[in-house]
Design a protein around this motif. Structure first.
Motif, PDB file in Angstrom:
ATOM      1  N   LYS A  31       8.186  -9.688   3.360  1.00 42.22           N
ATOM      2  CA  LYS A  31       8.906  -8.894   2.350  1.00 42.22           C
ATOM      3  C   LYS A  31       8.988  -9.688   1.037  1.00 42.22           C
ATOM      4  O   LYS A  31       8.699  -9.160  -0.042  1.00 42.22           O
ATOM      5  N   LEU A  34       5.482 -10.073  -0.711  1.00 48.97           N
ATOM      6  CA  LEU A  34       4.996  -8.821  -1.321  1.00 48.97           C
ATOM      7  C   LEU A  34       5.873  -8.420  -2.509  1.00 48.97           C
ATOM      8  O   LEU A  34       5.363  -8.032  -3.569  1.00 48.97           O
ATOM      9  N   THR A  40      -1.130  -9.889  -2.088  1.00 47.90           N
ATOM     10  CA  THR A  40      -1.371  -8.445  -2.223  1.00 47.90           C
ATOM     11  C   THR A  40      -1.266  -7.731  -0.876  1.00 47.90           C
ATOM     12  O   THR A  40      -1.107  -6.514  -0.834  1.00 47.90           O
ATOM     13  N   THR A  60       1.032  -3.679   2.757  1.00 50.79           N
ATOM     14  CA  THR A  60       0.948  -3.948   1.313  1.00 50.79           C
ATOM     15  C   THR A  60       2.250  -3.592   0.589  1.00 50.79           C
ATOM     16  O   THR A  60       2.456  -4.001  -0.543  1.00 50.79           O
ATOM     17  N   ASP A  61       3.112  -2.818   1.249  1.00 48.67           N
ATOM     18  CA  ASP A  61       4.360  -2.360   0.638  1.00 48.67           C
ATOM     19  C   ASP A  61       5.511  -3.181   1.232  1.00 48.67           C
ATOM     20  O   ASP A  61       5.682  -3.197   2.460  1.00 48.67           O
ATOM     21  N   ALA A  63       8.474  -2.588   1.610  1.00 47.45           N
ATOM     22  CA  ALA A  63       9.364  -1.771   2.462  1.00 47.45           C
ATOM     23  C   ALA A  63       8.808  -1.644   3.879  1.00 47.45           C
ATOM     24  O   ALA A  63       9.538  -1.344   4.816  1.00 47.45           O
ATOM     25  N   ARG A  64       7.482  -1.854   4.042  1.00 46.43           N
ATOM     26  CA  ARG A  64       6.875  -1.740   5.371  1.00 46.43           C
ATOM     27  C   ARG A  64       6.851  -3.067   6.127  1.00 46.43           C
ATOM     28  O   ARG A  64       6.321  -3.145   7.233  1.00 46.43           O
TER      29      ARG A  64
END
Ligand code: SF4
Ligand code: SF4
Ligand code: SF4
Length: 308
Positions: A31, A34, A40, A60-61, A63-64
């Protein structure tokens, strides 16, 4: 050891609770990396569709990052995804990868072969007590029974801590000792019988981080170097080519053996070759990023004792 004794020793020896702290640390670091734009993408593991399984994933996010896990089902050597996509790594910028100790050996080897650059990677090492033999199969993997790299060296951080480890029977080491005690003729017969089951599916090649040639010699047909049909002579040739190409490079992740649908003890062959390389040249693959392995190097002062 009889089968019943081995089963009771292996059935539940890896406590999934020991992996919770590693999962939390991986999520927090992914987290942060990113969100701060330091990488990336993060290559890691997520839960599979079936309970108790895991799959490789690329996040890549930020939040994920919560999707990421580390459990005994995290069997894959993720270094594979960096080699198959090696031409894209630099373009995408710095990438983070979750790496167990045995996966780190593959990363070190790939750096030594100029397939990866350390500065392009953020390595989230993971303290690893062991993984299951296969996704959905709960016995402890043979490689983990003799692991010397539970805590990975050379990572940017190590997620989690290794719990107190139980004594495990070194099944593969015992098999290797039996193999080494055989005469050359007995060993030939042993491998001939094993390789006779090979169906030439090439899963072992597809999953290996070190089989990154754009065209494998074994796929060429003008001229054909190795027969492609799964017949005894061609099977033997394929396995000899592969063993020689991996000698001094194989990181011992045992992914080839896990992927093999015909239960061929490929890591036994890998370990036998690794022993030979250690004895002949004092070389052990993947302990540091060395430029060349012994079979890729020529020295004028070589005693050439291998020529018989
Ligand atoms: S060999 Fe070691 S580092 Fe690799 S999965 Fe097994 S216990 Fe973990
Ligand atoms: S030959 Fe097998 S054990 Fe060695 S690096 Fe390749 S997949 Fe891993
Ligand atoms: S994975 Fe097994 S069956 Fe398939 S090519 Fe490799 S050794 Fe043969």
């Amino acid at each position: 050891m009889n089968e019943t004794a081995q089963k009771s020793e292996t059935s539940d020896v890896i406590d999934p609770a020991a992996y919770a702290s590693a999962t939390a640390a991986i999520r927090a670091e992914a987290k942060r990396l990113l969100a701060e734009g330091l990488v990336t993408a993060v290559i890691g593991y997520k839960a599979g569709r079936r309970s108790g399984t895991a799959l490789p994933t690329i996040v890549t996010d930020p939040a994920r990052a919560e999707d990421l896990i580390f459990t005994p089902a995290c069997v894959n050597n993720l270094a594979l995804y960096l080699t198959k996509a090696k031409k894209d790594v630099a373009k995408k910028g710095k990438v983070a990868i979750v790496a167990k100790g045995c996966d780190m050996r593959a990363l070190a080897g790939l750096m030594g072969e100029s397939q990866l650059k350390r500065e392009d990677l953020f390595i989230i090492g993971v303290a690893c007590a062991g993984v299951h033999a296969g996704n959905g199969e709960r016995s402890v993997a043979r490689k983990c029974r003799e692991c010397a790299v539970h805590t990975p060296a050379g990572a940017d951080l190590v997620a989690g801590t290794v719990p107190v480890m139980p004594e495990l029977t070194p099944v593969e080491g015992q098999e290797l000792a039996r193999l080494e005690a055989m005469t050359a003729g007995e060993r030939w017969a042993f491998w001939k019988e094993q390789f006779s089951r090979c169906v030439k599916c090439y899963a072992c090649r597809s999953i290996c981080p070190f089989c990154y040639c754009e065209q494998c010699l074994c796929d060429r047909n003008r001229p054909q170097a190795v027969e492609s049909a799964p017949r005894p002579a061609g099977n033997m040739a394929w396995h000899i080519v592969r063993a020689m190409h991996l000698a001094g490079r194989c990181a011992g992740c045992a992914e080839c053996e896990r992927a093999c649908p015909m239960d061929i003890p490929l890591n036994l062959l890998n370990r036998k070759m690794a022993n030979e390389l250690k004895e002949l040249y004092g070389h052990e693959a993947g302990l540091e990023a060395k430029e060349k392995g012994p079979l890729a190097e020529y020295r004028e002062d070589d005693d050439q004792s291998f020529i018989k």
